[in-house]
Scaffold this active site. Sequence first.
Site, PDB file in Angstrom:
ATOM      1  N   HIS A 146      -1.258  10.900   1.724  1.00  0.00           N
ATOM      2  CA  HIS A 146      -1.525  10.501   3.099  1.00  0.00           C
ATOM      3  C   HIS A 146      -0.257  10.001   3.776  1.00  0.00           C
ATOM      4  CE1 HIS A 146      -5.683  11.240   2.694  1.00  0.00           C
ATOM      5  NE2 HIS A 146      -6.114  10.382   3.609  1.00  0.00           N
ATOM      6  N   HIS A 199      -3.851   2.906  -1.751  1.00  0.00           N
ATOM      7  CA  HIS A 199      -2.661   3.078  -2.584  1.00  0.00           C
ATOM      8  C   HIS A 199      -1.933   1.760  -2.868  1.00  0.00           C
ATOM      9  CE1 HIS A 199      -2.608   7.477  -2.832  1.00  0.00           C
ATOM     10  NE2 HIS A 199      -3.024   7.483  -1.578  1.00  0.00           N
TER      11      HIS A 199
END
Length: 324
Positions: A201, A286
């Site tokens: 991403h 993340h």
Amino acid sequence: MVTTRRGAETWAEAAPSTRASAASTRPRSSPYVPTPLEQIGLAIFPATLIFGTIFSVLSPQTRSAPYDHVTQSHAQDPTMAPSYFARKSNLFNVLFVKQGWGWMSLAFILFVLLHPSLSTQVRRLQACVRWVLVTACWFFVTQWFFGPPIIDRGFRWTGGRCELAEMEVEMGDTSVGEKVTAVACKAAGGKWKGGHDISGHVFLLVLSTAFLMEEVGWAVLRWANWREDERTVVMADGATKSANVEAGVAAGAGRAQSWFGLSGKITGVVVGLNLWMLLMTAIYFHTWFEKLTGLLTATVGFYVVYIVPRFIPAVRGVVGMPGI
């Protein structure tokens, strides 16, 4: 106040030679690194990631929400997720980020077709070549690289495994563990565990945003006569000169009324949404190291496409430079 206004008008109406003389006193930037203006633009990305990471640590709701390191996200149960944007099913993630390269490409195509700064065939063709190179970078990192994409290869090189593959290897299928990818693993109901997973991403959002900022930014600045081009290039004889020497068409004096246009506004919307979702990724998804490697991978792609041509004339002759 009147004097200030008149002074600004006088500068705006000054002869090109006067502005060029003033600009010549500025220190020349190096062709091997981004210009000061580009550095400001690129600094937005690490600043966003740092702010989001700090926010995730300080926010009580985010700190208290369960986090799964296998899925790189907080609990997806709506009653436990710290925010709507922490859920992978949120519409912005599903309809925009998951299709992010398509939205970026649409904004770019509209800009190439509609903005007057790209009115020549050569400029349009070189802009498309740069899009192909950046798209190849995205494709190799996230989709396919002569087999598994670079992200999946990196994951396996650092010790990552598909949990389902390990189970099948124990049952006698020794080929599964070597061939599986993240997509295949998850589709088969397995879990991608261990290793280092570069944030796809962050990579996508940073690279696509930097691409649009570079392509649209320099073209608009030159077209509107807003700012002297501070880029420099290495010529075939080894001399370092201003990028203006390769500008085949002068900047758009007197055309500021169309400096941005509809295509530029659409690009602005895409860039704004990219930065917002980058912030959401920084807060809710993340680890900091996964986000850092996603940022660094995107930066390498940006450097290869936009900085390398400035000091290698042969490459610049093929890919050109935005706005020139």
